[in-house]
Design an enzyme around this catalytic site. Structure first.
Site, short mmCIF file in Angstrom:
data_model
loop_
_atom_site.label_atom_id
_atom_site.label_comp_id
_atom_site.label_asym_id
_atom_site.label_seq_id
_atom_site.Cartn_x
_atom_site.Cartn_y
_atom_site.Cartn_z
N GLN A 76 -0.10 -6.01 -6.81
CA GLN A 76 -1.07 -6.77 -6.37
C GLN A 76 -1.89 -7.16 -7.63
O GLN A 76 -2.68 -8.20 -7.51
CB GLN A 76 -2.16 -6.13 -5.51
N GLU A 81 -6.93 1.07 0.71
CA GLU A 81 -6.71 2.42 0.41
C GLU A 81 -7.54 3.28 0.30
O GLU A 81 -7.58 4.66 0.61
CB GLU A 81 -6.01 2.51 -1.16
N ARG A 118 5.82 1.65 10.58
CA ARG A 118 6.11 1.95 9.32
C ARG A 118 4.81 1.38 8.54
O ARG A 118 4.03 0.71 8.83
CB ARG A 118 7.33 1.01 8.97
N HIS A 122 1.01 -1.76 -7.35
CA HIS A 122 0.55 -2.55 -8.66
C HIS A 122 1.27 -3.86 -8.36
O HIS A 122 0.82 -4.63 -9.29
CB HIS A 122 1.25 -1.74 -9.62
N ASP A 146 -10.96 -5.99 -7.52
CA ASP A 146 -11.51 -5.58 -5.94
C ASP A 146 -12.55 -6.66 -5.67
O ASP A 146 -13.18 -6.38 -4.63
CB ASP A 146 -11.93 -4.23 -6.07
#
Lengths: 342, 342, 342, 342
Positions: free
Chosen positions: A273, A221, A265, A271, A127
């Site tokens: 990534q 997210e 959509r 995962h 991250d």
């Protein structure tokens, strides 16, 4: 000298490259011996080891994941944890540790160092939200994977006159969303650092359709709408209490479909990534991190972690990397906004 | 304000991303107009233009090359060149220029600025050898292409017990060789910055075969053996006087085959290193360069070039980027040597 | 001759390559003219056209999606639809149509041909489930994208000792799951063609962990467990009545986590399987399909579709391609089972 | 049953996938034992073996090259070679052989079978020029690598208004050039199957520049100009008597530069076409080849090789695959010519 190596937290492309560099230089240049601890802090806690020498690190540079395994075990949450670790290190004849991991893993390393364990840290987070270093390895790989997915989605969006919402990693920091969004030519980018107004996003989307192109919305997210906008967004936990795949992305696509009258959509990259072979940037960075870490161990410079500053790999106190999160500064976000809705 | 944009020198992934960012922000945020000049300095010299607006920059972010074309034309080597440029800029109603290019292109920009032309520079070189900026865009893409080639060559080398010599770009600086070699797990890396001893290279190669693995040697096109070692290396110019493909790489492979008694093959990556879609790193960097360049123009901050310092994109005097070449420091090379021959 | 071209159904890598080949050969070799109809059958139905000549097809070979746009409009479900199409074709002076699409699009083509419209079909389905042709373009691209994702997931599965469930496209046929699973080294592959026993899958997963490796389960979106096993699997429709992302994959991961005691995660590849640049196989196949289609039109051989048989591109009656679905034969599935659980 | 496995000739993506499938099914389904012979026919000739079981084939599916090594050793060219092989097979207790290789390797297999050795062949050639099978594995990977290189070169050609000549593999058959050229949108494709007229090629190149695009010429390494055109093309052997890199490609670029007055550059893809991870097509094909080969061995169906016919993997007599070369039929070449010069 006999040195233990462990990897903790979520896997990340480049972990094996760090291990390889530590061992290759440790053995070849300094004549040290190594032992691998399995599965993060669980390894020294339970005495789970693995042989680690030149032979074991051959061919692992391009491989994702970690040959040592990983876990989120925290010895400070286990009764007598620290004592067990000290006992196991003594039993294995280990003089020093190289701990490769994120905030949690390095947090444990910091505390153990205060308690007399000789440890050097290597920062790791896909991250890119660890303080004290310009970049962490794994991030560049994740951004490239997300960008390639966005590249692919453009043609589907155009062909079907649809909005495509791409949900990428980033619970607390939006670095992947910002960079993948910029690199992929996204029309809107939404980050955890700033609550978004779903009406404004719908306006951007509509504007994009007016110029005869279809919009791609990249959402981290952990991004959240303005307070009160998510009344419809409930029961997003699955039967195991995990956040359901497609949480914010799915919700946002439904909202945009309703508000813009155009099909929408969602794609949740998840995962993919974090696995697979690292990019060149991540292989070079993790290799240089590993070389600097073994130098620190060799020189007895413990309680430090390695870090990237500009083009230099340096050492900083462990504590500097594990304080507060490095989030996206507001000016970096505003820099990107010029592309929104166009 | 009416702003001209041009790209000069060898093509490089990210050029289009710079152009797009300049135009998108210039039009959307500041209301400027743009005109594209074709083929580097040849464009303003000969009055060759191309429309350049929001429509023209749609979809070009992921595309390699440059929609404006390029050349190595130098107006200072042409009689009356500067006057022609000034006349053409006036005729086109151009108030300022954004010049995207390497040492030559920015060198011209520097001199023109001294002569009263309002210009902002954006540094570009695949070789990463421009001073004043931590990285240039295109470099990361080139390194990844070379690394992927090296990844592929490992399996051929192993299967046939052969030495594989990979010749990469870099006439004066070995950045691509160093990073691609580190990322690809090369067993020897040879740079223009340090003459190499072909006997030492042969020793590394032999050592590698002894551990039952096959060696990959990465050599920059500008690397040279020690004085006197290349007696056999002659007539390497083709009938057009160009350096023949496979110059140093071909020579080195022949030498290694002779000295080690093991088959050796050469691969010359050539132009595939500079074409095609940019990596995420290069797309983000070139986009940020473009945004900063148009900000400079808008603020009237001429005679500057944009540059990366750590994670910040800043402005520095044009002259700082076009002085001496940024070569690989000896300590970066020595850092890599621990992997040689192992 | 003036020829209309349209693309219908879900987008698929290779559509643009077909369009380009049709137009390039039609203009260059035969001197025909073309008109593009937008958005599938909606184009001739509503008279939505787009210029289509050599200039329009330049550079589109490597691009995913379709420059003509697509839709699922069916003129036979619209009152007076056929008449409107005939009228619009007449108004545009169109002598014949090339219709590129899947079962629905070609089904319409078949019926229109029976009603006197001159049409040649080109089969398209990412799912590879059209009869009469060995392969359809787009399938190879989808399989490669899924395989690359699986390659990446292996390292995460190993590092965390987790089961990873990968949900791929395939509502009625399991070709993508079968090929991507074989290519990616999956430990279990589940197809719509055969209901699976979730207990058996859990046994395979457990067996895999015993040999110290982590399992990858590839599941087609249309795969179903044995009757009665999915009591917990309800409310999988979102607020728009769409099947929620992560339907069967999410359910299976939860089941496996419960039954094996090992963490399980799901990745739903979704739309990234159908976008982006085609593989070489798909570019060659779609180009050859396009060349054969324009030959058929030129020769007046209507009511046919092109098809791949071995290495030959041939013509078959349209009706042969649009009858029943081509599902995975049981022997192809059993061929793969030798890898399950190992 | 105890079965030997060997790989001969040039390496090729998919070799390891064949080995894995043979061993996995042989052990799991049939209970056979395996031994690996090193370096092609050199292994059984000199008794060089390697353990080969489930553990050894784990994780090799995506890896290029061959874990068994390869060579071009021909036992029929060595005195007493056949006797030595028989003796070593007996000493190792080997009942049957799986030989994976091209014309030479399978030619040896054919003769040995006539002399009583139980052998099953698996065809392998990156050039796709073996008779009896629709495709060989490795070919699809090579074509994709070449296509990606061509994709990259387009942008360089456009930006610099240059001709780019790409030399690909294919000494006797032009399959790679044909497919990579079609897939990459080449403007001229030159094959060994038909001598080319360099004047005609120059005309195509000039025509392409007239439509404001830059030409890509794809040339197989074995392509030749018309008799008498290559008077300038001499001394192309290096000091080891190898064909110098950039043979025909380099010569052609020089000719085109001279004849068209536009700069031309050459890229020789060389060994990067044959290394690295296989595509999905090649992984599935090689896996299915391996499964069929072990079935043949298990059933005692010797003297056969496996082959692809349409979508089926079948067995044919070894002799059928090793007779004459499968070259590109003239109608496949003419099919492609419609794109030349446009």
């Amino acid at each position: 000298m006999r040195i233990g190596v462990l990897t903790g937290g979520g896997d990340c492309p480049g972990l094996n490259a760090v291990i390889r560099a530590v061992v290759r230089k440790g053995v070849t240049a300094y004549g040290h011996e190594f032992v691998g601890f399995r599965d993060g802090w669980k390894g020294p806690l339970e005495g789970l080891t693995k042989p680690l020498g030149i032979a074991e690190v051959r061919g692992i540079l391009p491989r994702g994941g970690t040959i040592l395994g990983s876990s989120r075990t925290n010895p400070f949450k286990i009764e007598g944890g620290v004592e067990k670790i000290k006992a196991n290190l003594a039993e294995q004849g280990v003089d020093a540790l190289v701990a490769i991991g994120g905030e949690d893993t390095l947090g444990v390393a910091t505390k153990l160092h205060d308690l007399g364990v000789k440890v050097v840290g290597v920062p790791k987070t896909i991250d890119n939200d660890l303080n004290g270093t310009d970049y962490t390895f794994g991030f560049d790989t994740a951004v490239n994977i997300a960008m390639e997915a966005i590249d692919r989605l453009h043609t589907t969006a155009e062909s079907h006159h649809r909005t495509l919402v791409v949900e990428v990693m980033g619970r607390h920091a939006g670095w992947i969303a910002l960079h993948a969004g910029l690199a992929g030519g996204a029309n809107v980018i939404l980050l955890p650092e700033r609550q978004f107004d779903v009406e404004q996003v719908a306006t951007y989307v509509t504007k994009r359709f007016q110029v005869e192109y279809a919009p791609i919305v990249v959402v981290a997210e952990g991004a959240q709408p303005l307070d009160g906008q998510m009344v419809l967004h409930n029961q997003e936990l699955d039967s195991f209490g995990h956040v359901r795949l497609g949480g914010i992305g799915q919700w946002l696509a439904e909202q945009l479909e309703e508000k813009t009258g155009k099909e929408a959509r969602t794609v949740v990259l998840g995962h993919i990534q974090r696995g697979g072979t690292p990019t060149a940037f991540d292989r070079v960075l993790s290799t240089r991190f590993g070389l600097q870490a073994i130098d620190a161990v060799h020189e007895g410079d413990f309680g430090k972690m390695v870090a990237l500053k500009g083009t230099d790999v340096v050492r900083i106190p462990l504590i500097e990397g594990t304080g507060e999160l490095k989030t996206v500064p507001i000016e970096r976000y505003e820099e990107a906004e010029v592309f929104f809705g166009n």
